[in-house]
Write a protein that holds these residues in place. Structure first.
Motif: not given
Length: 184
Positions: A17-25, A61-66
Motif C-alpha cells: 500500500r505504501c508503494a501506492d502512496g498510502d500515507r495512512t498505511a 527509504q521504505l517510503w521512497r523505494k516501496a
C-alpha cells in the motif's frame, strides 16, 4: 501474537500500500513497528539516538523505494528490517571511520551543560584536534562537537540548531573530511 503487533502478512500488505502512496498505511506501520525497530537498531549501534536515526531513515527509504518491493521474494517485515539493518550498519561504519581521536579520553571532561565552544576550549592549547576544530567555521564546529562530544544524532543537532537535517548531515560529513585532512 502480542496485542497491537502486525502479522507478517499485514506488514507485507502495508508495504504494498505504501508503494501506492498510502500515507495512512505508512503511519500504521510506523506506529506499530518503531519500538521494536529501535530496539533492533540499538543492539547494533549501542546508542539510542543513532538507533532512532536509523529507524527514521529506514522508514524514509521504505517510503521512497516501496515500489521496488517484491512480495514473491520475501515478507514485507523481512524487507523492512533488512533496510533497517543495512542503515544501522552504514551508520556504524561511518561512525568508526570518523573517529576524532584514538584517545578515548578526548572528551571525558565534557558535561552536557557545556557550550560547544567551551568543549573546544577544554582541549589542551597544544591539542592538534583543538587547532583543527578552530579552523572550522563556528556553526560547523558546533555541529561536530554536538555530535561527537555530546553524542547527539543528526536529527537532534538539526533541531537544537534550527537548521535543516540535510544541511547538518552535509556539514558534519564535510567537516569530518576537513578534520581528517588536518589531523593527518
Amino acid at each position: 501474537m502480542v496485542a497491537g503487533m502486525l502479522t507478517d502478512a499485514e506488514v507485507t500488505d502495508i508495504v504494498l500500500r505504501c508503494a501506492d502512496g498510502d500515507r495512512t498505511a505508512l503511519k500504521r506501520l510506523f506506529d506499530t513497528e518503531t519500538p521494536r525497530m529501535i530496539g533492533v537498531a540499538e543492539r547494533i549501534l549501542r546508542r539510542r539516538a543513532l538507533a532512532e536515526e536509523a529507524t527514521q531513515d529506514a522508514f524514509v527509504q521504505l517510503w521512497r523505494k516501496a515500489s521496488s518491493f517484491d512480495a514473491k521474494l520475501g515478507s514485507g517485515r523481512t524487507w523492512l528490517y533488512t533496510i533497517l539493518r543495512n542503515r544501522a550498519l552504514n551508520i556504524l561504519r561511518n561512525e568508526s571511520r570518523t573517529e576524532l581521536s584514538n584517545d578515548d579520553s578526548t572528551f571525558d571532561a565534557v558535561s552536557d551543560e557545556d557550550d560547544p565552544e567551551v568543549v573546544v576550549m577544554k582541549l589542551g592549547e597544544a591539542s592538534r584536534l583543538r587547532a583543527c576544530l578552530e579552523k572550522l567555521e563556528p556553526a560547523r564546529r558546533q555541529a561536530i562537537v554536538l555530535a561527537y562530544a555530546k553524542g547527539l544524532s543528526h536529527g537532534e543537532i538539526a533541531s537544537k540548531l534550527d537548521i535543516p537535517l540535510g544541511t547538518i548531515k552535509s556539514w558534519i560529513r564535510r567537516s569530518m573530511t576537513t578534520l581528517r585532512e588536518c589531523m593527518a
